[in-house]
Motif scaffolding. Structure first.
Motif, PDB file in Angstrom:
ATOM      1  N   ILE A 114       0.910  -1.254  -0.036  1.00 21.25           N
ATOM      2  CA  ILE A 114      -0.077  -0.045  -0.141  1.00 21.25           C
ATOM      3  C   ILE A 114       0.798   1.464  -0.004  1.00 21.25           C
ATOM      4  N   GLU A 115       1.851   1.333   0.652  1.00 22.51           N
ATOM      5  CA  GLU A 115       2.792   2.480   0.811  1.00 22.51           C
ATOM      6  C   GLU A 115       3.546   2.537  -0.441  1.00 22.51           C
TER       7      GLU A 115
ATOM      8  N   TYR B 209       1.086   4.246  -2.979  1.00 20.34           N
ATOM      9  CA  TYR B 209       0.853   5.610  -2.690  1.00 20.34           C
ATOM     10  C   TYR B 209       2.258   6.612  -2.698  1.00 20.34           C
ATOM     11  N   ASP B 210       3.310   5.855  -2.340  1.00 16.46           N
ATOM     12  CA  ASP B 210       4.655   6.769  -2.784  1.00 16.46           C
ATOM     13  C   ASP B 210       5.144   6.864  -3.965  1.00 16.46           C
TER      14      ASP B 210
ATOM     15  N   TYR C 155       3.227   5.796  -7.013  1.00 14.63           N
ATOM     16  CA  TYR C 155       2.025   6.227  -8.027  1.00 14.63           C
ATOM     17  C   TYR C 155       1.196   7.313  -7.652  1.00 14.63           C
ATOM     18  N   GLY C 156       1.065   7.861  -6.323  1.00 11.29           N
ATOM     19  CA  GLY C 156       0.120   8.736  -5.785  1.00 11.29           C
ATOM     20  C   GLY C 156      -1.116   8.204  -5.482  1.00 11.29           C
ATOM     21  N   GLY C 157      -1.280   6.932  -5.569  1.00 11.48           N
ATOM     22  CA  GLY C 157      -2.765   6.272  -5.159  1.00 11.48           C
ATOM     23  C   GLY C 157      -3.186   5.107  -5.904  1.00 11.48           C
ATOM     24  N   VAL C 158      -4.428   4.427  -5.780  1.00 14.40           N
ATOM     25  CA  VAL C 158      -4.757   3.335  -6.388  1.00 14.40           C
ATOM     26  C   VAL C 158      -5.155   3.514  -7.971  1.00 14.40           C
TER      27      VAL C 158
END
Length: 144
Positions: A9-10, A13-14, A16-19
């Motif tokens: 999950i980190e 987000y780190d 790609y900036g999110g799902v």
């Protein structure tokens, strides 16, 4: 497992900036493909056990016969396809495939255009070739 899930999950987000950006970048498709490949390799090496398949498998089962298509049937189907292509409305066929291409370029929902193409007797191959011209061939997606 929780620690590994948190790491993934980190990473999402780190990097790609999110799902949603990760999805658009092909992260999930690639992760699933890699996982499937790893699972298959472990299975083939005997490192992963699947009861009834590679462990405790029964060997006295009845084999299901394979369907074999006669060459005559193949020739008949090819002939029917050629006949269909000759009798379909070639103008409508060209128009619906052009609309499908434009919709793909514009990022629209393609389902209505695929239905129109099918109703104009475009083959699945012709539809996919049209989309391949827009999207290219899937190469496994970007690395993560």
């Amino acid at each position: 497992m929780e620690r590994r899930a948190t790491e993934i999950i980190e990473h999402i987000y780190d990097k790609y900036g999110g799902v949603l950006p990760a999805t658009n970048a092909g992260y999930f498709r690639r992760a699933i493909s890699d996982s499937s490949h790893r699972f298959g390799a472990e299975f083939d090496r005997g490192e992963r056990v699947m009861i009834g398949v590679n462990k405790y498998a029964e060997h006295d089962y009845e084999r299901i016969p394979l369907l074999k298509i006669d060459r005559g049937v193949e020739r008949e189907q090819v002939g029917r396809l050629k006949e269909l292509k000759q009798r379909r409305d070639s103008q409508r066929h060209r128009v619906v495939l052009a609309r499908l291409r434009e919709a793909a370029l514009d990022g629209e929902n393609l389902m209505p255009y695929l239905i129109d193409a099918a109703e104009a007797y475009a083959t699945v191959g012709e539809m996919m070739d049209t989309l391949k011209g827009v999207y290219g061939l899937f190469d496994g997606g970007p690395e993560f």
